[in-house]
Design a protein around this motif. Structure first.
Motif, PDB file in Angstrom:
ATOM      1  N   ASP A   1       0.917  -1.030   0.093  1.00 52.77           N
ATOM      2  CA  ASP A   1      -0.060  -0.013   0.090  1.00 52.77           C
ATOM      3  C   ASP A   1       0.683   1.096   0.145  1.00 52.77           C
ATOM      4  N   PHE A   2       0.631   2.198  -1.000  1.00 58.20           N
ATOM      5  CA  PHE A   2       1.338   3.273  -1.241  1.00 58.20           C
ATOM      6  C   PHE A   2       1.517   4.368   0.265  1.00 58.20           C
ATOM      7  N   ILE A   3       0.204   4.354   0.585  1.00 64.46           N
ATOM      8  CA  ILE A   3      -0.173   5.620   1.743  1.00 64.46           C
ATOM      9  C   ILE A   3       0.830   4.702   2.870  1.00 64.46           C
ATOM     10  N   THR A   4       0.571   3.671   3.182  1.00 63.42           N
ATOM     11  CA  THR A   4       1.329   3.101   4.391  1.00 63.42           C
ATOM     12  C   THR A   4       2.766   2.924   4.364  1.00 63.42           C
ATOM     13  N   SER A   5       3.213   2.641   3.052  1.00 62.13           N
ATOM     14  CA  SER A   5       4.913   2.569   2.814  1.00 62.13           C
ATOM     15  C   SER A   5       5.267   4.081   2.987  1.00 62.13           C
TER      16      SER A   5
END
Length: 105
Positions: free
Chosen positions: A77-81
């Motif tokens: 997940d882009f937001i989490t990473s």
């Protein structure tokens, strides 16, 4: 030419243009900065004190680039990473990905 070759050519052209622009700016600068006799600690303090805004912008940009790579390569997940990158460091993602690979095997 396939899409990957076009992307590589375009990215190399953008990198060469960026390096050329940076080189031009430094060569056209009238200010001569003497760095003789300074330690690495003094240089880092100088950069952080004079250019903190640029340092933060570059750090966030690098974090977003690493998060985008992790998203595409490892299906994360882009937001989490990206939040993990910004809060911890970009290197923290390497350990998280390594732990997830160990759990999958």
């Amino acid at each position: 030419m396939n899409i990957e070759q076009k992307d590589k050519i375009l990215s190399s052209m953008v990198m060469m243009l960026s390096f050329g622009l940076v080189f031009f700016i430094f060569s056209a600068s009238d200010n001569i900065l003497s760095l003789e006799g300074k330690t690495i600690k003094e240089l880092i303090e100088f950069i952080v004190n004079r250019y903190l805004d640029l340092v933060l912008i570059i750090y966030v940009f690098i974090c977003f680039q690493v998060a985008g790579y992790v998203e595409l390569k490892f299906k994360q997940d882009f937001i989490t990473s990206s939040l993990l990158c910004i809060l911890l460091t970009p290197f923290s993602l390497l350990f998280i990905i390594q732990n997830e690979d160990d759990e999958n095997n």
